[in-house]
Design a protein around this motif. Sequence first.
Motif, PDB file in Angstrom:
ATOM      1  N   PHE A 180      70.819  25.343  71.596  1.00 11.18           N
ATOM      2  CA  PHE A 180      70.214  24.842  70.357  1.00 11.18           C
ATOM      3  C   PHE A 180      69.132  25.792  69.871  1.00 11.18           C
ATOM      4  O   PHE A 180      68.994  26.012  68.673  1.00 11.18           O
ATOM      5  CB  PHE A 180      69.634  23.442  70.576  1.00 11.18           C
ATOM      6  CG  PHE A 180      70.668  22.404  70.867  1.00 11.18           C
ATOM      7  CD1 PHE A 180      71.401  21.833  69.846  1.00 11.18           C
ATOM      8  CD2 PHE A 180      70.935  22.011  72.171  1.00 11.18           C
ATOM      9  CE1 PHE A 180      72.371  20.882  70.101  1.00 11.18           C
ATOM     10  CE2 PHE A 180      71.900  21.061  72.446  1.00 11.18           C
ATOM     11  CZ  PHE A 180      72.628  20.495  71.413  1.00 11.18           C
ATOM     12  N   ARG A 181      68.368  26.359  70.785  1.00 11.29           N
ATOM     13  CA  ARG A 181      67.319  27.304  70.402  1.00 11.29           C
ATOM     14  C   ARG A 181      67.899  28.595  69.842  1.00 11.29           C
ATOM     15  O   ARG A 181      67.274  29.262  69.032  1.00 11.29           O
ATOM     16  CB  ARG A 181      66.423  27.600  71.598  1.00 11.29           C
ATOM     17  CG  ARG A 181      65.545  26.433  71.937  1.00 11.29           C
ATOM     18  CD  ARG A 181      64.476  26.804  72.921  1.00 11.29           C
ATOM     19  NE  ARG A 181      63.590  25.670  73.111  1.00 11.29           N
ATOM     20  CZ  ARG A 181      63.199  25.239  74.283  1.00 11.29           C
ATOM     21  NH1 ARG A 181      63.575  25.847  75.378  1.00 11.29           N
ATOM     22  NH2 ARG A 181      62.397  24.201  74.377  1.00 11.29           N
TER      23      ARG A 181
ATOM     24  N   ILE B 228      69.071  27.412  66.106  1.00 10.13           N
ATOM     25  CA  ILE B 228      68.097  26.791  65.217  1.00 10.13           C
ATOM     26  C   ILE B 228      66.770  27.541  65.359  1.00 10.13           C
ATOM     27  O   ILE B 228      66.077  27.389  66.364  1.00 10.13           O
ATOM     28  CB  ILE B 228      67.905  25.297  65.557  1.00 10.13           C
ATOM     29  CG1 ILE B 228      69.240  24.575  65.487  1.00 10.13           C
ATOM     30  CG2 ILE B 228      66.888  24.671  64.618  1.00 10.13           C
ATOM     31  CD1 ILE B 228      69.217  23.177  66.030  1.00 10.13           C
TER      32      ILE B 228
ATOM     33  N   VAL C  70      67.078  18.099  67.629  1.00  6.61           N
ATOM     34  CA  VAL C  70      68.524  18.162  67.403  1.00  6.61           C
ATOM     35  C   VAL C  70      69.261  17.957  68.722  1.00  6.61           C
ATOM     36  O   VAL C  70      70.271  17.246  68.778  1.00  6.61           O
ATOM     37  CB  VAL C  70      68.908  19.503  66.749  1.00  6.61           C
ATOM     38  CG1 VAL C  70      70.409  19.639  66.616  1.00  6.61           C
ATOM     39  CG2 VAL C  70      68.229  19.653  65.404  1.00  6.61           C
ATOM     40  N   ALA C  71      68.747  18.537  69.811  1.00  7.53           N
ATOM     41  CA  ALA C  71      69.383  18.392  71.119  1.00  7.53           C
ATOM     42  C   ALA C  71      69.376  16.932  71.571  1.00  7.53           C
ATOM     43  O   ALA C  71      70.375  16.442  72.120  1.00  7.53           O
ATOM     44  CB  ALA C  71      68.677  19.271  72.144  1.00  7.53           C
TER      45      ALA C  71
ATOM     46  N   SER D 127      64.522  22.394  67.595  1.00  6.20           N
ATOM     47  CA  SER D 127      65.768  22.355  68.354  1.00  6.20           C
ATOM     48  C   SER D 127      65.806  21.231  69.397  1.00  6.20           C
ATOM     49  O   SER D 127      66.870  20.645  69.600  1.00  6.20           O
ATOM     50  CB  SER D 127      66.052  23.711  68.999  1.00  6.20           C
ATOM     51  OG  SER D 127      65.038  24.065  69.898  1.00  6.20           O
TER      52      SER D 127
END
Length: 85
Positions: free
Chosen positions: A48-49, A52, A65-66, A62
């Motif tokens: 995710f990092r 994003i 979102v995760a 992130s």
Amino acid sequence: MYSIVELLFQIYFYMILVYVLMSWLPNVRESFIGELLGKMVEPYLSPFRRFIPPIMGMIDISPIVALFVLRLAQNGVYAILGYFV
């Protein structure tokens, strides 16, 4: 079966949450617990990092979102278990 799956998802959810909150405190991530959480949480957070970027170079969204994707995965596992149980 649902309770075991729910417990595992809840534990991982709170592990991520604690790990993210630990970033606000200096030197906490270098402690034993911080390193242990990092080894268990970073493999999930790193994709995710990568996709994003931080907002204005400072705010990392992130993990939010995760956590959202983790909840979606939990609902998907429940749906799959619903077919078998």
